[in-house]
Design a protein around this motif. Structure first.
Motif, PDB file in Angstrom:
ATOM      1  N   ARG A  19       0.546  -0.883   0.161  1.00 23.57           N
ATOM      2  CA  ARG A  19       0.119   0.130   0.393  1.00 23.57           C
ATOM      3  C   ARG A  19       0.794   0.915   0.303  1.00 23.57           C
ATOM      4  N   LEU A  20       1.742   1.186   0.927  1.00 23.01           N
ATOM      5  CA  LEU A  20       2.882   2.467   0.756  1.00 23.01           C
ATOM      6  C   LEU A  20       3.357   2.595  -0.509  1.00 23.01           C
ATOM      7  N   LEU A  21       3.695   2.142  -1.567  1.00 24.40           N
ATOM      8  CA  LEU A  21       4.739   1.698  -2.331  1.00 24.40           C
ATOM      9  C   LEU A  21       3.703   2.426  -3.588  1.00 24.40           C
ATOM     10  N   ILE A  22       2.533   1.795  -3.228  1.00 22.63           N
ATOM     11  CA  ILE A  22       1.650   1.879  -4.355  1.00 22.63           C
ATOM     12  C   ILE A  22       1.100   3.411  -3.960  1.00 22.63           C
ATOM     13  N   TYR A  23       0.988   3.746  -2.973  1.00 24.49           N
ATOM     14  CA  TYR A  23       0.623   4.619  -2.769  1.00 24.49           C
ATOM     15  C   TYR A  23       1.357   6.089  -3.190  1.00 24.49           C
ATOM     16  N   LYS A  24       3.280   6.072  -3.547  1.00 25.28           N
ATOM     17  CA  LYS A  24       3.778   6.757  -3.742  1.00 25.28           C
ATOM     18  C   LYS A  24       4.365   7.429  -5.045  1.00 25.28           C
ATOM     19  N   PHE A  25       3.981   5.899  -5.751  1.00 23.06           N
ATOM     20  CA  PHE A  25       3.766   5.633  -7.064  1.00 23.06           C
ATOM     21  C   PHE A  25       2.940   6.443  -7.974  1.00 23.06           C
ATOM     22  N   LEU A  26       1.411   6.719  -7.349  1.00 26.16           N
ATOM     23  CA  LEU A  26       0.743   7.460  -7.529  1.00 26.16           C
ATOM     24  C   LEU A  26       1.169   8.791  -7.610  1.00 26.16           C
ATOM     25  N   ALA A  27       1.669   9.343  -6.100  1.00 30.10           N
ATOM     26  CA  ALA A  27       2.390  10.361  -5.465  1.00 30.10           C
ATOM     27  C   ALA A  27       3.076  11.009  -6.124  1.00 30.10           C
ATOM     28  N   GLU A  28       4.148  10.456  -7.063  1.00 33.23           N
ATOM     29  CA  GLU A  28       4.965  10.912  -8.114  1.00 33.23           C
ATOM     30  C   GLU A  28       5.259  11.329  -9.404  1.00 33.23           C
ATOM     31  N   LYS A  29       3.281  10.264  -9.802  1.00 33.82           N
ATOM     32  CA  LYS A  29       3.072  10.674 -11.315  1.00 33.82           C
ATOM     33  C   LYS A  29       2.478  11.882 -11.129  1.00 33.82           C
ATOM     34  N   GLN A  30       2.304  12.410 -11.871  1.00 40.14           N
ATOM     35  CA  GLN A  30       2.195  13.964 -12.202  1.00 40.14           C
ATOM     36  C   GLN A  30       0.460  13.615 -12.726  1.00 40.14           C
ATOM     37  N   VAL A  31       0.378  12.599 -13.250  1.00 40.49           N
ATOM     38  CA  VAL A  31      -0.331  12.549 -14.372  1.00 40.49           C
ATOM     39  C   VAL A  31      -1.477  10.675 -13.707  1.00 40.49           C
ATOM     40  N   ALA A  32      -3.095  11.038 -13.748  1.00 41.30           N
ATOM     41  CA  ALA A  32      -4.022   9.818 -13.532  1.00 41.30           C
ATOM     42  C   ALA A  32      -3.112   8.473 -14.510  1.00 41.30           C
ATOM     43  N   VAL A  33      -3.569   7.151 -13.884  1.00 42.33           N
ATOM     44  CA  VAL A  33      -2.718   5.451 -14.165  1.00 42.33           C
ATOM     45  C   VAL A  33      -3.743   4.703 -14.194  1.00 42.33           C
ATOM     46  N   THR A  34      -3.330   3.973 -15.177  1.00 39.93           N
ATOM     47  CA  THR A  34      -4.525   2.904 -15.287  1.00 39.93           C
ATOM     48  C   THR A  34      -3.982   1.398 -14.040  1.00 39.93           C
ATOM     49  N   LEU A  35      -4.567   1.184 -14.305  1.00 43.92           N
ATOM     50  CA  LEU A  35      -4.375  -0.321 -13.853  1.00 43.92           C
ATOM     51  C   LEU A  35      -3.184  -0.424 -14.252  1.00 43.92           C
ATOM     52  N   SER A  36      -3.249  -1.121 -15.712  1.00 44.86           N
ATOM     53  CA  SER A  36      -1.790  -1.328 -16.482  1.00 44.86           C
ATOM     54  C   SER A  36      -0.831  -0.450 -16.248  1.00 44.86           C
ATOM     55  N   ASP A  37      -0.532   0.628 -15.716  1.00 46.33           N
ATOM     56  CA  ASP A  37       0.446   1.300 -15.817  1.00 46.33           C
ATOM     57  C   ASP A  37       1.063   1.167 -14.060  1.00 46.33           C
ATOM     58  N   ILE A  38       0.076   0.704 -13.061  1.00 53.13           N
ATOM     59  CA  ILE A  38       0.622   0.096 -11.683  1.00 53.13           C
ATOM     60  C   ILE A  38       1.053  -1.069 -11.898  1.00 53.13           C
ATOM     61  N   GLU A  39       0.422  -2.003 -12.879  1.00 52.41           N
ATOM     62  CA  GLU A  39       0.769  -3.358 -12.890  1.00 52.41           C
ATOM     63  C   GLU A  39       2.321  -3.522 -13.461  1.00 52.41           C
ATOM     64  N   ASN A  40       2.383  -2.425 -14.913  1.00 52.38           N
ATOM     65  CA  ASN A  40       3.988  -2.373 -15.095  1.00 52.38           C
ATOM     66  C   ASN A  40       4.514  -1.767 -14.192  1.00 52.38           C
ATOM     67  N   ALA A  41       4.848  -0.884 -13.337  1.00 53.58           N
ATOM     68  CA  ALA A  41       5.464  -0.688 -12.424  1.00 53.58           C
ATOM     69  C   ALA A  41       5.897  -1.472 -10.981  1.00 53.58           C
ATOM     70  N   PHE A  42       5.209  -2.589 -11.111  1.00 51.80           N
ATOM     71  CA  PHE A  42       4.641  -3.372 -10.087  1.00 51.80           C
ATOM     72  C   PHE A  42       4.489  -4.787 -10.858  1.00 51.80           C
ATOM     73  N   GLU A  43       5.655  -5.649 -11.239  1.00 57.38           N
ATOM     74  CA  GLU A  43       5.322  -6.674 -11.981  1.00 57.38           C
ATOM     75  C   GLU A  43       5.783  -7.624 -11.391  1.00 57.38           C
ATOM     76  N   LYS A  44       6.012  -7.921 -10.355  1.00 54.19           N
ATOM     77  CA  LYS A  44       6.246  -9.231  -9.816  1.00 54.19           C
ATOM     78  C   LYS A  44       5.071  -9.053  -8.543  1.00 54.19           C
ATOM     79  N   ALA A  45       4.111  -7.911  -8.184  1.00 54.42           N
ATOM     80  CA  ALA A  45       3.563  -8.064  -6.956  1.00 54.42           C
ATOM     81  C   ALA A  45       2.366  -9.071  -8.211  1.00 54.42           C
ATOM     82  N   ASP A  46       1.424  -9.257  -7.510  1.00 49.93           N
ATOM     83  CA  ASP A  46       0.276  -9.815  -7.584  1.00 49.93           C
ATOM     84  C   ASP A  46      -0.484  -9.033  -7.687  1.00 49.93           C
ATOM     85  N   ARG A  47      -1.068  -9.725  -8.914  1.00 52.56           N
ATOM     86  CA  ARG A  47      -2.854  -8.400  -9.601  1.00 52.56           C
ATOM     87  C   ARG A  47      -3.708  -7.924  -9.311  1.00 52.56           C
ATOM     88  N   THR A  48      -4.434  -9.382  -8.538  1.00 57.99           N
ATOM     89  CA  THR A  48      -4.758  -9.359  -7.586  1.00 57.99           C
ATOM     90  C   THR A  48      -4.641  -8.648  -6.444  1.00 57.99           C
TER      91      THR A  48
END
Ligand code: ZN
Ligand code: ZN
Ligand code: ZN
Length: 137
Positions: A19-48
């Motif tokens: 949760r901390l990682l995803i929050y930081k990822f969103l905070a660093e992006k200045q733009v809206a992201v899609t779920l696949s942007d998040i998936e690509n940024a955390f390739e090793k993480a479980d998609r669910t």
């Protein structure tokens, strides 16, 4: 400014590394992201897990969904103190037709929109399309 930990705690969300990682990822992006942007940024993480994290954030007014007309739902962090309230918190979004980015225009609130008696508004999406500041110069 509260820390991410304090913010999550204030919303009764258990703090996890993911949760901390995803929050930081969103905070660093200045733009809206899609779920696949998040998936690509955390390739090793479980998609669910990723999907559930975003849903948890959304249910607790930490992120909001944006429908920018591209057919893919995007997410962006809410401002501090946001309750995603339809009257006070919703703002304009801008979609750039050139670079395809969608950004929050948080200073530009959506004007109150009257609906006929008996109708109940639950969500409003107002997306301005055009050329963003980076592409127009
Ligand atoms: Zn919000
Ligand atoms: Zn642009
Ligand atoms: Zn927004």
């Amino acid at each position: 400014m509260e820390t991410i930990e304090e913010l999550l705690e204030s919303k009764d969300i258990r703090i996890t590394a993911m949760r901390l990682l995803i929050y930081k990822f969103l905070a660093e992006k200045q733009v809206a992201v899609t779920l696949s942007d998040i998936e690509n940024a955390f390739e090793k993480a479980d998609r669910t897990t990723l999907y559930r994290t975003v849903k948890t954030f959304e249910e607790n007014d930490i992120v909001h969904q944006i429908d920018d007309g591209t057919g893919i739902t995007k997410y962006a962090l809410c401002e501090q103190g946001c309750n995603c309230d339809i009257k006070t918190d919703l703002h304009l979004h801008f979609h750039c037709n050139n670079c395809n980015k969608t950004v929050c225009l948080t200073d530009y609130k959506i004007p109150q929109i009257k609906v006929p008696n008996g109708f109940v508004s639950e969500n409003v999406n107002l997306v301005v399309k055009g050329i963003c500041d980076k592409c127009s110069t």
